[in-house]
Write an enzyme that holds these catalytic residues in place. Structure first.
Site, PDB file in Angstrom:
ATOM      1  N   SER A 139       0.852  -1.188   0.000  1.00 52.58           N
ATOM      2  CA  SER A 139       0.000   0.000   0.000  1.00 52.58           C
ATOM      3  C   SER A 139       0.889   1.239   0.000  1.00 52.58           C
ATOM      4  O   SER A 139       2.075   1.161   0.334  1.00 52.58           O
ATOM      5  CB  SER A 139      -0.886  -0.002   1.262  1.00 52.58           C
ATOM      6  N   TYR A 152      -1.954  -0.613  10.373  1.00 55.32           N
ATOM      7  CA  TYR A 152      -1.941  -0.964   8.947  1.00 55.32           C
ATOM      8  C   TYR A 152      -0.645  -0.485   8.302  1.00 55.32           C
ATOM      9  O   TYR A 152       0.013  -1.232   7.572  1.00 55.32           O
ATOM     10  CB  TYR A 152      -3.154  -0.340   8.264  1.00 55.32           C
ATOM     11  N   LYS A 156       2.474  -2.745   6.586  1.00 55.90           N
ATOM     12  CA  LYS A 156       2.919  -2.603   5.203  1.00 55.90           C
ATOM     13  C   LYS A 156       4.392  -2.175   5.124  1.00 55.90           C
ATOM     14  O   LYS A 156       5.111  -2.592   4.211  1.00 55.90           O
ATOM     15  CB  LYS A 156       2.025  -1.607   4.464  1.00 55.90           C
TER      16      LYS A 156
END
Length: 268
Positions: A139, A152, A156
């Protein structure tokens, strides 16, 4: 003849969003596809959409190492090996760090990072033998930490750092290691994003209609795998964010804060 004809492609999290689009794209290209998800009904529905093709499915929870092992080993047993592994399955979150239960961050890491680590570990020998490809669906949050998505972003960043190390380790084996950063994509990931208590938030705070579709992302990924790219950053906004954060980080802090906050409240 398609480059992917009869190749064995594994896509984790293949019942929704980018994962489902990838499954469809590789089946259309003539590949033998294996995918997994936690929801049996969605896997069954996927199988009904693809009768008379070589599609192997299994219900599993990628936050559990033994489920990862069982899925990969069953795929090798079914198809004889693995050419391409796409670590796509993931979960997001939306909560300020000060409000979030730390278990939420741990859950995100277990799925997004350790799920990829475990699947790759058990598939690695077969991929090396076939000089195949390992893909991590990352991402823009893997380049730039996003407010309200601390766990998150951490998952990543970890994924990309681990894959870069793995790519270097495998540099002379014929294996290609690639990570993909789609940018904002129209999918269910924001509806399923975990809130501060670890429950799905059930709604998207973003304008899904203005985003790149999952099918478009899948086509870019398929082409990047065929040409053995190192990285793939999609959308103009995504590329601009990566560039800005690299060369103008302080300015980017302000722009990102302005995008996600309004009157001191997290609105996106």
């Amino acid at each position: 003849m398609s480059f992917f004809k009869d190749k064995v492609v594994v896509v984790t999290g293949g019942t929704e969003g980018i994962g489902k689009a990838l499954v469809n794209a590789f089946i259309d290209a003539g590949a033998k596809v294996a995918t997994c998800a936690r929801n049996y009904d969605k896997l069954y529905s996927l199988q009904l959409q693809h009768t008379n093709v070589e599609l192997h499915t299994m219900t599993c929870d990628l936050s559990k190492e033994q489920d990862c092992r069982r899925f990969i080993e069953s795929t090798i047993k079914t198809f004889g090996g693995i050419d391409i592994l796409i670590n796509n399955a993931g979960v997001s979150m939306r909560a300020l760090f000060r409000d979030a239960d730390v278990e939420v961050i741990k859950k995100v890491m277990d799925i997004n990072f350790y799920g990829a680590v475990h699947c790759t570990k058990y598939a690695l020998n077969s991929i090396v033998e076939r000089q195949g490809t390992i893909v991590g669906v990352s991402s823009i949050a893997g380049y730039r930490g996003l407010p309200g998505r601390s766990g998150y972003s951490a998952s990543k960043f970890a994924l990309q750092g681990w894959m870069e190390a793995l790519r270097t380790e495998l540099l002379h084996t014929g294996v290609n290691v690639m990570w993909v950063c789609p940018g904002f994509t129209a999918s269910n990931i924001r509806n399923a994003a975990l809130n501060k208590d670890g429950n799905p938030q059930g709604e998207s705070p973003m304008d899904e209609g203005a985003m790149m579709t999952a099918d478009e992302v899948a086509q870019h990924v398929v082409k990047a795998i065929e040409t053995r790219k190192r990285t793939l950053v999609l959308t103009f906004t995504g590329k601009r964010t990566v560039f800005m954060n690299r060369f103008f980080p302080s300015w980017t802090d302000k722009l990102v804060h302005k995008f996600f906050f309004k009157n001191g409240e997290l609105v996106k």
